[in-house]
Scaffold this active site. Structure first.
Site, short mmCIF file in Angstrom:
data_model
loop_
_atom_site.label_atom_id
_atom_site.label_comp_id
_atom_site.label_asym_id
_atom_site.label_seq_id
_atom_site.Cartn_x
_atom_site.Cartn_y
_atom_site.Cartn_z
N SER A 29 0.69 -1.24 -0.10
CA SER A 29 0.09 0.10 -0.01
C SER A 29 0.86 1.17 -0.04
O SER A 29 1.49 1.42 -1.09
CB SER A 29 -1.11 0.22 1.33
OG SER A 29 -2.02 0.97 1.11
N ASP A 33 -2.32 6.37 -3.45
CA ASP A 33 -1.10 5.53 -2.75
C ASP A 33 -0.83 4.49 -3.94
O ASP A 33 -1.16 4.51 -4.73
CB ASP A 33 -1.43 5.11 -1.55
CG ASP A 33 -2.72 4.13 -1.53
OD1 ASP A 33 -3.30 4.18 -2.34
OD2 ASP A 33 -2.66 3.18 -0.39
N ASP A 84 -1.16 1.36 -4.16
CA ASP A 84 -2.13 0.47 -4.64
C ASP A 84 -3.50 0.95 -4.91
O ASP A 84 -4.45 0.25 -5.30
CB ASP A 84 -2.38 -0.73 -3.83
CG ASP A 84 -2.99 -0.49 -2.50
OD1 ASP A 84 -2.66 0.53 -1.97
OD2 ASP A 84 -3.45 -1.37 -1.88
N ASP A 126 -5.89 2.20 -3.33
CA ASP A 126 -7.17 1.92 -2.55
C ASP A 126 -7.33 3.44 -1.81
O ASP A 126 -8.46 3.69 -1.31
CB ASP A 126 -7.02 1.00 -1.66
CG ASP A 126 -5.92 1.00 -0.57
OD1 ASP A 126 -5.02 1.76 -0.75
OD2 ASP A 126 -5.92 0.25 0.54
#
Length: 447
Positions: free
Chosen positions: A92, A230, A232, A234
């Site tokens: 992440s 960020d 990834d 999400d």
């Protein structure tokens, strides 16, 4: 092993190919016959995906490999490709040397609670249902998931009139946000859009400090807003048309009051600002508190009457559309909100904020430190909550000390209606943590 967002740590020490292999074995052994797998752009990702895939197949699960895609794409793809679970190889917002594995349930929500405990138990006992050579799982690769995700976002949102948006991908997986926004008629300028797991342009976490360039670009153009992801994708955070950074608490308040009606609830973690509660109370709606972590928020968002869930870190969940924090969807939802009201700056100015401060203390003994603080405050304060870490509530404010679920940090938060009172509460919490760090360290040295 599991934190607030799956398994995460330094590659080669905390997170290894051997661990990924065993996670695959454990997930498949939980009667998951078909599993979707994706990853973010980190350099160690392909190695971990290969090991994870081997473990899944070894225990009989068929694997659907999506390649490098956002985390929410994997969560959505579980339903699209008739799978039973999903796994994303990602750390992440952590630094490039880290990696991890985040697990997703059949309904597209993060694995938490009993489901997580069952997998953790298999890992500890090495209780894997290894299959013979003629019952191994198969593997297929699918390249369309990214486009399908963009289409789903565009189908769920209307931006009228279309806006000009600056998108800071942060060298992560979130470039499909550009595709979705363009499908909605928006003009999009991208920054740092080339996937690169070393994150050369800025640190992966979208903070005010890390996104200064985004603010400067937006302020120097005719853009209506800027959004940042960020690694990834999400998470989604933002700047206004003047380049002003918008805190996660303010974004949470804006999203919450747009979605909530009288009698509704919004799921938020225990470290959320009172400003969100204030905004909802003005509408006749309420907050319902959870542990920190999007999985806990998503789990609560399935309750009747909960119409939205979010975290100040930038995770936003519309349970009727997806139970995973979805950065591309959040970017589109924010663009729609700004288009409806005409000015992002004006929207932000309309939120009454409360003085709040958040800081981190680095320590390898984070859980011991929190336990030490817990013992210190147990008889000292009347209102102590242990839902996640240690929260102390006073009539005019509160402070929270909790262990990060993803990094070697103790997180301190304090808030009060008055800035001086907030500073006093924060000082008290910091002193408790400092004393705990010293005591825990001294005990370790003596041992």
């Amino acid at each position: 092993m599991f934190g607030t967002s799956g398994i995460r740590g330094e590659f080669g020490t905390d997170v290894t190919a051997g661990l990924a292999l065993d996670v695959g074995r454990a997930v498949a052994s939980e009667d998951n016959e078909r599993v979707v797998v994706g990853r973010d752009p980190r350099e160690s990702g392909p190695v971990l995906v290969d090991a994870l895939t081997a473990g899944l197949r070894e225990c009989g699960a068929d694997v659907v490999r999506l390649g490098e895609v956002p985390t929410p794409t994997v969560a959505r793809a579980i339903e699209w490709y008739d799978a039973d679970a999903g796994v994303v190889v990602t750390a992440s917002h952590n630094p490039p040397e880290d990696n991890g594995l985040k697990l997703w349930s059949a309904d597209g929500s993060a694995v938490v609670g009993n489901e997580q405990a069952s997998i953790a138990g298999r890992l500890e006992r090495e209780a894997f249902d290894l299959q013979p050579w003629d019952r191994l799982g198969g593997v297929e690769s699918i390249s369309e998931a990214r486009h399908r995700h963009a289409d789903a976002v565009a189908d769920a949102v209307t931006v009228d009139p279309p806006l000009e948006v600056v998108l800071d991908v942060g060298n992560g997986s979130g470039r499909l946000t550009e595709t979705a926004l363009r499908k909605l008629g928006c003009a999009v300028e991208t920054m740092n859009a080339t996937p690169d797991g070393t994150f050369p342009s800025r640190p992966s976490e979208p903070t005010a400090e890390n996104c200064r360039q985004l603010g400067n670009v937006v302020a120097g153009t005719e853009a209506d807003l800027g959004v940042a992801h960020d690694g990834d994708a999400d998470r989604m955070l933002a700047v206004t048309e003047s380049g002003r950074w918008v805190s996660g608490d303010v974004l949470l308040a804006l999203f919450a009051r747009r979605e909530a009606r009288p009698g509704d609830q919004v799921a938020v973690p225990i470290d959320t600002s009172m400003a969100v509660r204030d905004e909802l109370e003005a509408l006749g709606a309420t907050t319902t508190f959870t542990k920190v972590g999007d999985g806990h928020v998503a789990d609560r968002a399935t309750d009747d009457g909960v119409v939205f869930g979010g975290e100040p870190s930038g995770a936003w969940i519309w349970p009727s559309l997806s139970r995973c924090p979805d950065g591309p969807l959040a970017a589109a939802k924010l663009a729609a909100l700004v288009a409806d009201h005409g000015s992002f700056d004006a929207l932000v100015d309309d939120v009454h904020t409360v003085p709040i401060r958040r800081e981190n203390v680095e320590t390898e003994s984070k859980r011991d430190v929190v336990e030490y603080v817990r013992a210190q405050v147990a008889d000292r304060y009347e209102s102590v909550t242990n839902v996640d870490g240690v929260r102390v509530d006073k009539d005019d404010g509160w402070f929270l000390v909790r262990a990060s679920g993803t990094q070697p940090l103790v997180r301190i938060t304090a808030e009060a209606r008055d800035a001086d009172r907030m500073a006093s509460l924060f000082s008290t919490a910091s002193e408790l943590v400092d004393n705990a760090v010293g005591s825990v360290g001294a005990s370790a040295g003596a041992a």
